[in-house]
Design a protein around this motif. Sequence first.
Motif, mmCIF file in Angstrom:
data_model
loop_
_atom_site.group_PDB
_atom_site.id
_atom_site.type_symbol
_atom_site.label_atom_id
_atom_site.label_comp_id
_atom_site.label_asym_id
_atom_site.label_seq_id
_atom_site.Cartn_x
_atom_site.Cartn_y
_atom_site.Cartn_z
ATOM 1 N N GLU B 14 0.829 -1.200 0.000
ATOM 2 C CA GLU B 14 0.000 0.000 0.000
ATOM 3 C C GLU B 14 0.870 1.259 0.000
ATOM 4 N N GLY B 15 1.860 1.262 0.866
ATOM 5 C CA GLY B 15 2.777 2.405 0.927
ATOM 6 C C GLY B 15 3.555 2.560 -0.369
ATOM 7 N N ILE B 16 3.965 1.442 -0.931
ATOM 8 C CA ILE B 16 4.727 1.486 -2.183
ATOM 9 C C ILE B 16 3.905 2.132 -3.289
ATOM 10 N N VAL B 17 2.651 1.711 -3.395
ATOM 11 C CA VAL B 17 1.784 2.264 -4.446
ATOM 12 C C VAL B 17 1.531 3.751 -4.204
ATOM 13 N N ALA B 26 -1.025 7.887 -11.912
ATOM 14 C CA ALA B 26 -0.878 6.718 -12.768
ATOM 15 C C ALA B 26 -2.145 5.879 -12.716
ATOM 16 N N TYR B 27 -2.305 4.992 -13.679
ATOM 17 C CA TYR B 27 -3.458 4.086 -13.670
ATOM 18 C C TYR B 27 -2.983 2.661 -13.377
ATOM 19 N N GLY B 28 -3.946 1.805 -13.037
ATOM 20 C CA GLY B 28 -3.641 0.485 -12.492
ATOM 21 C C GLY B 28 -2.685 -0.352 -13.314
ATOM 22 N N TYR B 29 -2.987 -0.471 -14.580
ATOM 23 C CA TYR B 29 -2.168 -1.312 -15.455
ATOM 24 C C TYR B 29 -0.724 -0.823 -15.473
ATOM 25 N N GLU B 30 -0.601 0.503 -15.477
ATOM 26 C CA GLU B 30 0.710 1.153 -15.503
ATOM 27 C C GLU B 30 1.466 0.881 -14.197
ATOM 28 N N ILE B 31 0.764 0.975 -13.085
ATOM 29 C CA ILE B 31 1.375 0.737 -11.776
ATOM 30 C C ILE B 31 1.895 -0.689 -11.679
ATOM 31 N N LEU B 35 5.726 -1.790 -11.084
ATOM 32 C CA LEU B 35 6.139 -2.676 -9.990
ATOM 33 C C LEU B 35 6.958 -3.836 -10.534
ATOM 34 N N ARG B 36 6.506 -4.394 -11.648
ATOM 35 C CA ARG B 36 7.222 -5.512 -12.263
ATOM 36 C C ARG B 36 8.622 -5.076 -12.671
ATOM 37 N N ASP B 37 8.702 -3.901 -13.259
ATOM 38 C CA ASP B 37 10.009 -3.372 -13.673
ATOM 39 C C ASP B 37 10.950 -3.226 -12.484
#
Lengths: 116, 116
Positions: B14-17, B26-31, B35-37
Amino acid sequence: MGKQMTEMLKGTLEGIVLAILAVQPAYGYEITARLRDQGFSDIVEGTVYALLIRIEKRGLVDVEKVPSEKGPPRKVYSLNASGGEYLEEFWGTWGFLAERIDKLQHHIENTQEKGE
Amino acid sequence: MGKQMTEMLKGTLEGIVLAILAVQPAYGYEITARLRDQGFSDIVEGTVYALLIRIEKRGLVDVEKVPSEKGPPRKVYSLNASGGEYLEEFWGTWGFLAERIDKLQHHIENTQEKGE
DNA sequence: CCTAGGTACTCTGCATAACTAACTACCACT
DNA sequence: AGTGGTAGTTAGTTATGCAGAGTACCTAGG
């Protein structure tokens, strides 16, 4: 310490307790007291005992019953080889996470310097 | 990354986001992609979307629907004042926890130097 | 005797949050 | 029509910490 801490302790409390046991064997009541001393003032006894039973079932610790002068017998837990490996893994996971979060935090600081 | 990471992310994801959103909306897909990157290769889309809905309900972020060229409309999230405060609190909680755990780790290292 | 209080551990039920796994929807290209 | 990338939703499972009560052992005071 509030809800944030409660959620954050999920997954880390286990490592914290294993780390305490890595220093020296201890029993539940003692571990709870030590956590309180170290600033985790809101950690509930029941939580620690449940955690200890859990890691015992997973075979990460050895247990020995030792009579106490002042109450019921103590269950003294000590980290075994398997627990040691698990703790190493914990340090790895923790290190990874802590690094990403620190980077994010610094990135925000830099952004705010330039931005606002 | 395994069960340890899953549990450790509770409370920290939660804190990371929120921290990502503090840098820029940003939007969900982008987030999820970001994160994956950053190495959180196993974080599931569903988890991120659920988290976003949660913080929206708590009033930590503002939302705006923006049409996409390549699919359904995006829900763009941005940190608001309330979310900023919450993120500050997160840094405090995180800092506290990280400090204790680091101390424990160093204590073990010192113990092993002297002890075994 | 028996109540209070410190020590030490156990147990039930609850809330939260991440995962699994499937689904819907929009668009472009073949 | 079918494939695949983009974008979001949902139902059910699991793990973990908390709340709160209970059990057991011992000592000291009234």
